[in-house]
Design an enzyme around this catalytic site. Structure first.
Site, mmCIF file in Angstrom:
data_model
loop_
_atom_site.group_PDB
_atom_site.id
_atom_site.type_symbol
_atom_site.label_atom_id
_atom_site.label_comp_id
_atom_site.label_asym_id
_atom_site.label_seq_id
_atom_site.Cartn_x
_atom_site.Cartn_y
_atom_site.Cartn_z
ATOM 1 C CB ALA A 196 60.751 73.053 -19.469
ATOM 2 C CG ASP A 242 53.326 28.744 -46.764
ATOM 3 O OD1 ASP A 242 53.135 27.606 -46.309
ATOM 4 O OD2 ASP A 242 52.997 29.072 -47.916
ATOM 5 C CG ASP A 555 51.476 32.421 -50.525
ATOM 6 O OD1 ASP A 555 50.539 31.940 -49.847
ATOM 7 O OD2 ASP A 555 52.281 31.709 -51.147
ATOM 8 C CG ASP A 559 48.291 32.521 -46.034
ATOM 9 O OD1 ASP A 559 48.049 31.567 -45.283
ATOM 10 O OD2 ASP A 559 48.959 32.419 -47.073
#
Length: 818
Positions: A196, A242, A555, A559
């Site tokens: 339960a 950025d 990108d 990074d």
């Protein structure tokens, strides 16, 4: 995958000087001190200190964030603290030579290179996402509580039902022989209680909620690569983004042109069909009425190596700055079909910071020099070009370049620079004769100054509103860019990122700060400029050290470490490298900051829905525990069996819990502050509702069970308790859809998946009650019409109690506001 993508960037071979002659060798065999030859189209095989360069340009965008190829100069000397993007006498491994040639000495190879250091950072372990940590902590706490309750119930049962004195007087064997049935029964009760207590459907519900959320986020231009990041994004407190392409349009645009006649503003249209508007002192002007402005644009488009492309393709081919000049001239209605033929040129170089082209004067009637042989157009940086100008063009003719004019030009240039604009000066000279291969000294003297052209990569139109929306939601946005501080600050101020008291910090200053000093000041810094990959990782660590949940965009290769270190790494889908995408938790399909805010909103919705599902499941589980616990303490028969509890937890509760996963956002979801990082899944507010609903559920089931036992339905008392609990759960699912809004205000039909879930679960209840052999399998009797008259009212009690709590809670909140 990120490390594999990083390896693919490495140059396989290098042209080096060995045995006094150039030869090709595998790049992995390079050692410090080797002489390497570079030419257009080749990858740089190692970190180099240049010793020769001829018009050498290298694409470093993936490493430094610089969007345009960087001009290298072997003869320049730099400060030892110069940032990566400013090291113009060096070349770095995995970057690409786009123009010219050069020779360099290998300084670093392998993991010692700049890209190698990034690989080292990528090898660090990842921290589990907040949702995973919370669920793990929640599961551990719940497991301990369940074991404790089950053990306590078993021990109480032994004290009540078994003769424990026999265990000490006659031994374990005699005790087991005499009390086997009692102990076995108590053990089954304890196991039933454990069944339960455990929400068996919870893992599936959480996974399905996250998976459905990813589909919605994809429709909002966000591709999720790791499921837990969906919820984490909703709890973010800081967005590190950025500038180029994310906050801005990644398209250089002419914003202003200054001539002796005044400052012209170039108003960029918001919709594509509209043309550029040129204003002077707020009034729209026509190009043909302003000859000096027209000549300035002619110089900008003629002293230019870029080309406009046909309609339907990219707007230009070539340098972004020169492309911006062509587009501005075209949109200002300057005829570009017949640009004057070029006789010869003096190419741009990094020392002069300018270029010159020579054209046939007969084709340039606008300059009134048809009797002369040629006209030289010179375009470049103001600091090198202004001293070469002897005159200035005005609306009434040329004047001598006085000190007043020089001061005025310099003041305008400084003002444009402070506003983050990139400035080019335009000038010309009429030539009576010109050699076939002129040098700079022959052409670039006694120039006539025309004007200053100021350009900028403008912000995306929707970004300012998105930044404001993020601020209202308690989200802070920090700009992290490789661009210059003045440019970054101007854009940040324009879109609302830079606060009046906010700080702009450059990489050189960051380099000298300790981690403790950075953490202490991090909440005051709005813009980081001229940063390196290692700086980005330090920024993320500083933010996390003071309790922030950090979303980081990126990108480039540079990074990747910061994307991996952040709580949520967000890569750019259009401009992003494979290394960045492989390191990120999610990818922005359109590279747009506004999509991040939309994704955060969806992340909050997903987290709310996960909490609703958990709340819905656990309320029933703890009501079941209370039912069994109280019945055992009172010495009653168990109202529910283990197999009935499994049916409830997996079948009855599962469908509505999944329907809660697709619940729409509640009003004001982006007006709430981010959740505290240490907030448990079940907070105090939800715990109060948890106690109310669990108590109402347990009371209803025990109430109907007691009435049945004492009345005419004692033989089907357990069946009535089971049916009441199932129906109460199905009705309560409508109420759990919101913690504050009453179900009548939400609307019964606003979640069509809930209708399907409730109706299908109700049909399954009837199936298990009336279709053989299921009643016998689940130890259920047959409910009569009279028994349903008891079941239905008691099934309504938990939902009514929840709705009453909402009404009281809203009234109390309004009273506090008054």
């Amino acid at each position: 995958q990120a490390l594999q993508s990083l390896k693919e960037l490495a140059a396989p071979e290098a042209r080096v000087l060995r045995d006094a002659s150039p030869q090709w060798i595998p790049a992995r065999k390079l050692v410090p001190g080797d002489i390497v030859f570079l030419e257009a189209g080749t990858m740089v095989p190692a970190d180099l200190r240049l010793i020769e360069s001829s018009r050498l340009q290298i694409e470093e965008a993936s490493l430094t964030g610089e969007s345009a190829p960087v001009t290298k100069d072997a003869e320049c000397t730099l400060d030892i603290a110069a940032q990566l993007a400013d090291r113009h006498n060096c070349a770095f491994a995995s970057t690409k030579v786009t123009y010219g040639r050069g020779v360099g000495v290998v300084t670093d190879t392998g993991h010692s290179t700049q890209v190698g250091q990034i690989a080292t950072l990528l090898e660090s372990d990842e921290d589990p996402p907040p949702l995973e940590r919370k669920l793990e902590r929640f599961g551990r706490t719940m497991g301990i509580a369940v074991l404790g309750i089950c053990g306590l119930l078993f021990f109480i049962g032994l004290l009540r039902s078994a003769n424990l004195s026999m265990l000490f007087s006659q031994g374990l064997s005699a005790f087991w022989s005499a009390q086997r049935e009692t102990v076995t029964g108590l053990f089954i009760v304890a196991v039933s209680l454990a069944v339960a207590a455990v929400p068996e459907g919870l893992p599936a519900v959480v996974t399905m909620t996250l998976a459905l959320g990813t589909q919605k986020m994809l429709r909002r231009n966000t591709l999720v690569r790791r499921l837990p990041a969906v919820e984490t994004l909703g709890s973010a407190t800081v967005i590190c983004t950025d500038k180029t392409g994310t906050l801005t349009q990644n398209r250089m645009t002419v914003r202003q042109i200054w001539t002796a006649s005044g400052l012209y503003d170039f108003v960029v249209p918001e919709s594509a069909p509209l043309r550029l508007a040129i204003t002077l002192a707020g009034e729209k002007v026509r190009l043909e009425d302003h000859p000096v402005l027209e000549r300035t644009l002619i110089v900008g488009t003629s002293c230019n190596d870029s080309e406009l492309t046909p309609e339907g393709k990219s707007e230009f081919i070539g340098d972004p700055t020169e492309g911006a000049l062509l587009i501005a001239a075209r949109d200002a209605c300057l005829d570009l079909q017949e640009r004057p033929a070029r006789i010869c040129e003096v190419p741009f170089d990094s020392k002069r910071k300018r270029m010159a082209t020579v054209h046939d004067a007969a084709a340039l009637s606008e300059f009134g020099a048809s009797s002369s042989k040629a006209i030289a157009f010179v375009k470049g940086a103001i600091d090198g070009l202004l001293p070469l100008c002897a005159k200035i063009e005005t609306a009434v003719g040329t004047e001598s370049m006085s000190s007043d004019w020089q001061s005025a030009i310099q003041d305008v240039n400084d003002s444009m620079g402070r506003n983050g604009l990139r400035v080019l000066a335009m000038s010309y000279r009429i030539l009576e004769q010109v050699s076939s291969e002129p040098d700079a000294e022959e052409v670039e003297t006694e120039l006539v100054f025309l004007g200053l052209v100021a350009m900028q990569d403008p912000p995306r139109p929707e970004v300012a509103e998105a930044v404001d929306k993020a601020r209202r939601a308690g989200l802070r946005t920090i700009m992290i860019t490789g661009d210059h501080a003045a440019t970054a600050a101007a854009i940040a101020r324009q879109i609302g990122i830079l606060r009046p008291e906010g700080i702009v910090l450059e990489g050189a200053s960051l380099e000298t700060m300790s981690d403790e000093a950075l953490s202490a000041q991090i909440d005051q810094i709005d813009v980081f400029a001229r940063v390196s990959p290692q700086h980005k990782v330090r920024i993320v660590e500083a933010l996390r050290s003071v309790g922030h949940i950090v979303a980081m965009t990126g990108d480039g290769v540079n990074d990747a470490p910061a994307l991996k270190k952040a709580d949520i790494g967000i890569a750019m889908g259009i401009t992003g490298t494979d290394v960045a995408k492989d390191s990120a938790d999610m990818v922005l399909v359109d590279d747009n900051y506004a999509s991040i805010i939309s994704a955060i909103e969806q992340g909050r919705v997903i987290y709310d829905n996960i909490r609703k599902s958990i709340f819905y499941l656990l309320t029933c589980n703890f009501a079941e525990i209370a039912i069994l616990f109280i019945a055992t303490l009172l010495g009653w028969p168990l109202p529910l069996t283990a197999i009935q509890l499994l049916w409830l937890n997996l079948v009855t509760d599962g469908a509505p819990a999944l329907a809660l996963a697709v619940e729409r956002e509640e009003p004001g979801i982006m007006e709430r502050p981010p959740r505290p990082t240490d907030e448990p899944i079940i907070d105090r507010r939800m715990l109060r509702g948890f106690l109310v609903q669990s108590s109402a559920l347990a009371g209803s089931i025990l109430g109907v069970f007691t009435l049945a036992l004492r009345g005419a339905y004692s033989s089907i008392a357990g069946t009535m308790a089971f049916a009441t609990l199932v129906l109460a759960e199905l009705l309560r699912a409508y109420s759990v859809r919101s913690e504050d809004i009453p179900v009548l205000q939400l609307g019964w039909r606003s979640n069509r998946f809930m209708q399907v879930a409730v109706l299908s679960s109700a049909a399954l209840l009837l199936l298990v009650l009336y279709v053989p052999p299921l009643p016998a399998l689940f130890e259920l009797g047959r409910l009569t019409r009279g028994s349903w008259l008891f079941v239905l009212p008691f099934a309504l009690i938990p939902m009514l109690a929840t709705e009453a709590r909402k009404i009281i809670q809203r009234a109390w909140r309004r009273r506090e506001q008054v």
